[in-house]
Design a protein around this motif. Structure first.
Motif, mmCIF file in Angstrom:
data_model
loop_
_atom_site.group_PDB
_atom_site.id
_atom_site.type_symbol
_atom_site.label_atom_id
_atom_site.label_comp_id
_atom_site.label_asym_id
_atom_site.label_seq_id
_atom_site.Cartn_x
_atom_site.Cartn_y
_atom_site.Cartn_z
ATOM 1 N N ASP A 209 0.845 -1.398 -0.040
ATOM 2 C CA ASP A 209 -0.057 0.136 -0.095
ATOM 3 C C ASP A 209 0.878 1.257 0.032
ATOM 4 O O ASP A 209 0.680 2.371 0.092
ATOM 5 C CB ASP A 209 -0.976 0.029 1.415
ATOM 6 N N LYS A 210 2.181 1.100 -0.199
ATOM 7 C CA LYS A 210 2.979 2.269 -0.052
ATOM 8 C C LYS A 210 3.885 2.207 -1.706
ATOM 9 O O LYS A 210 3.634 1.342 -2.317
ATOM 10 C CB LYS A 210 4.203 2.109 0.947
ATOM 11 N N LYS A 211 4.235 3.522 -1.838
ATOM 12 C CA LYS A 211 4.773 3.506 -2.951
ATOM 13 C C LYS A 211 6.290 2.655 -3.301
ATOM 14 O O LYS A 211 6.260 2.151 -4.287
ATOM 15 C CB LYS A 211 5.279 5.051 -3.433
ATOM 16 N N ASN A 212 6.992 2.626 -2.220
ATOM 17 C CA ASN A 212 8.151 1.788 -2.242
ATOM 18 C C ASN A 212 7.508 0.240 -2.115
ATOM 19 O O ASN A 212 7.268 -0.137 -1.222
ATOM 20 C CB ASN A 212 9.056 2.168 -1.254
ATOM 21 N N HIS A 213 8.044 -0.379 -3.171
ATOM 22 C CA HIS A 213 7.332 -2.049 -3.075
ATOM 23 C C HIS A 213 8.310 -2.995 -2.446
ATOM 24 O O HIS A 213 8.158 -4.069 -2.783
ATOM 25 C CB HIS A 213 6.965 -2.362 -4.523
ATOM 26 N N VAL A 214 9.649 -2.439 -2.183
ATOM 27 C CA VAL A 214 10.569 -3.385 -1.636
ATOM 28 C C VAL A 214 10.305 -3.680 -0.210
ATOM 29 O O VAL A 214 10.003 -2.973 0.597
ATOM 30 C CB VAL A 214 11.903 -2.945 -1.750
ATOM 31 N N LEU A 215 10.225 -5.299 0.025
ATOM 32 C CA LEU A 215 10.040 -5.610 1.120
ATOM 33 C C LEU A 215 11.134 -6.599 1.803
ATOM 34 O O LEU A 215 11.497 -7.425 0.978
ATOM 35 C CB LEU A 215 8.822 -6.570 1.155
ATOM 36 N N SER A 216 11.835 -5.869 2.761
ATOM 37 C CA SER A 216 13.194 -6.692 3.250
ATOM 38 C C SER A 216 12.993 -7.320 4.773
ATOM 39 O O SER A 216 12.499 -6.300 5.560
ATOM 40 C CB SER A 216 14.127 -6.013 3.231
ATOM 41 N N LEU A 217 13.011 -8.718 4.802
ATOM 42 C CA LEU A 217 12.318 -9.030 6.180
ATOM 43 C C LEU A 217 13.597 -10.170 6.664
ATOM 44 O O LEU A 217 13.948 -10.965 6.133
ATOM 45 C CB LEU A 217 11.152 -10.089 5.701
ATOM 46 N N PRO A 218 13.862 -9.903 7.863
ATOM 47 C CA PRO A 218 14.705 -11.110 8.634
ATOM 48 C C PRO A 218 13.962 -12.229 8.612
ATOM 49 O O PRO A 218 12.704 -12.049 8.664
ATOM 50 C CB PRO A 218 14.982 -10.351 9.886
ATOM 51 N N GLN A 219 14.564 -13.245 8.935
ATOM 52 C CA GLN A 219 14.082 -14.801 9.060
ATOM 53 C C GLN A 219 12.736 -14.561 9.896
ATOM 54 O O GLN A 219 11.936 -15.377 9.916
ATOM 55 C CB GLN A 219 14.968 -15.581 8.994
ATOM 56 N N GLU A 220 13.238 -14.116 11.235
ATOM 57 C CA GLU A 220 12.214 -14.387 12.359
ATOM 58 C C GLU A 220 10.877 -13.420 12.209
ATOM 59 O O GLU A 220 10.128 -14.045 12.937
ATOM 60 C CB GLU A 220 12.896 -13.668 13.575
ATOM 61 N N GLN A 221 10.821 -12.815 11.068
ATOM 62 C CA GLN A 221 9.549 -12.065 10.989
ATOM 63 C C GLN A 221 8.763 -12.790 9.881
ATOM 64 O O GLN A 221 7.421 -12.824 9.646
ATOM 65 C CB GLN A 221 9.828 -10.625 10.497
ATOM 66 N N ILE A 222 9.272 -13.614 9.177
ATOM 67 C CA ILE A 222 8.658 -14.626 8.048
ATOM 68 C C ILE A 222 7.940 -15.944 8.958
ATOM 69 O O ILE A 222 8.457 -16.538 9.501
ATOM 70 C CB ILE A 222 9.429 -15.130 6.815
ATOM 71 N N ILE A 223 6.830 -15.910 8.483
ATOM 72 C CA ILE A 223 6.025 -16.962 9.159
ATOM 73 C C ILE A 223 5.899 -18.144 8.224
ATOM 74 O O ILE A 223 5.934 -19.394 8.662
ATOM 75 C CB ILE A 223 4.276 -16.764 9.469
#
Length: 104
Positions: A59-73
């Protein structure tokens, strides 16, 4: 966490449905994404490895999503292909080597 499945999806150019805990929203979110890279964030102070996605549903202009492993379910690896030209608009310097032609 299926890091190898993520890297295989980079090579095969397959989309991923990722379920993750959003700190900003305080709840789990599900997004259709393209895998971009795996490695440290060049922007974050924390230089631990992260999964970098192109978020088609942000829902934001910047579409890059960077996630550390602990946030990924969960990651669901799809057969649907993406085209790197949909989001690569810079001269990339990827951590994971790939054969994306001009977008490598």
């Amino acid at each position: 966490m299926p890091k190898q499945g993520f890297i295989d999806s980079i090579h095969n150019k397959n989309k991923i449905i990722v379920t993750f805990f959003s700190k900003e929203d305080g709840r789990n979110l599900i997004r259709l994404c393209a895998p971009m890279d795996y490695g440290p964030s060049r922007r974050a102070h924390d230089k631990s490895d992260r999964f970098h996605f192109w978020d088609y549903e942000s829902d934001k202009k910047n579409h890059v999503l960077s996630l550390p492993q602990e946030q990924i379910i969960k990651m669901e690896f799809l057969d649907d292909e993406f085209c790197p030209s949909e989001f690569v608009t810079w001269n990339p310097n990827w951590f994971v080597h790939r054969n994306w032609g001009a977008y490598s």
